[in-house]
Design a protein around this motif. Structure first.
Motif, PDB file in Angstrom:
ATOM      1  N   CYS A 183       0.788  -1.327   0.209  1.00 25.89           N
ATOM      2  CA  CYS A 183      -0.137  -0.131   0.005  1.00 25.89           C
ATOM      3  C   CYS A 183       0.818   1.304  -0.099  1.00 25.89           C
ATOM      4  N   PRO A 184       1.911   1.403   0.716  1.00 27.04           N
ATOM      5  CA  PRO A 184       2.586   2.849   0.858  1.00 27.04           C
ATOM      6  C   PRO A 184       3.338   3.228  -0.492  1.00 27.04           C
ATOM      7  N   SER A 185       3.343   2.313  -1.462  1.00 30.93           N
ATOM      8  CA  SER A 185       3.911   2.650  -2.760  1.00 30.93           C
ATOM      9  C   SER A 185       2.907   2.862  -3.757  1.00 30.93           C
TER      10      SER A 185
END
Length: 214
Positions: A183-185
């Motif tokens: 998710c963060p990327s």
């Protein structure tokens, strides 16, 4: 066999392999949010598409070659397809197709990129009636090619992913979010809200709640 009207974007295979929710947001809800990674990838593909064809001794190179498979129900374009001159045991000259897909980052641990490349090969096989055993992924970060063999296992996984893609489109329903290390990327994290939504709440209901709604 699928009809022309049933064909889905070949590029969506990479999206559904990475995340079904992301795939639905892009291809069903028609949402596109760009970050540094997607911008770099877009620019890389634009540079690849600047030429139509080249010829280098025993290699002919086609850029942006249209692809289609009625068996898999896919349509798209190949970044590059090289045609290598070869001689058969009978002395006949053939031009062996060799698809090359360009990616901005570095080789991944999963099969997302390999599946997209294999789908291109399966389209070419159907279009040209020609067996294709190998291709390559070129990564912008490493500036190197990674040769890919289209094994039976990879072919089966690619066909299964195409089936999943059609099932997702037929359902016309965006899967609920699940927060994990991917998710963060992802450029969709601010829209997807994987840490805020538990699958039982919609994006609109969450936005209403933070505005004071019920």
């Amino acid at each position: 066999m699928y009809s022309e009207s049933d064909l889905l974007p070949l590029s969506a295979l990479q999206h559904i392999c990475f995340c079904e929710r992301q795939c639905a947001l892009i291809h069903i809800e028609q949402v596109w949010l760009e970050n540094r990674f997607t911008a770099e990838g877009r620019l890389l593909h634009e540079r690849v598409d600047t030429s139509k064809s080249e010829k280098r001794r025993d290699v002919r190179i086609a850029f942006g070659l249209p692809l289609r498979s009625l068996r898999l129900g896919l349509v798209g374009r190949a970044d590059v397809v090289e045609f290598h001159r070869q001689k058969t045991p009978e002395g006949k000259t053939i031009w062996q197709p060799f698809p090359v897909e360009f990616k901005r980052g570095k080789p991944k641990k999963d099969n997302c990129d390999k599946i997209q490349l294999c789908a291109q090969a399966l389209c070419l096989e159907e279009m040209l009636a020609f067996r294709i055993d190998d291709g390559a992924l070129f990564y912008g970060k490493t500036r190197r090619r990674q040769d890919i063999s289209f094994s039976e296992a990879l072919r089966q996984e690619t066909e299964q992913m195409a089936t999943r893609l059609h099932a997702l489109f037929d359902a016309r329903r965006t899967p609920p979010p699940v927060f994990d290390k991917r998710c963060p990327s992802c450029s969709f994290i601010s829209y997807c809200l994987p840490e805020k939504l538990d699958g039982s709440r919609s994006v609109s209901r969450y936005l209403d709640s933070i505005r004071g709604g019920k």
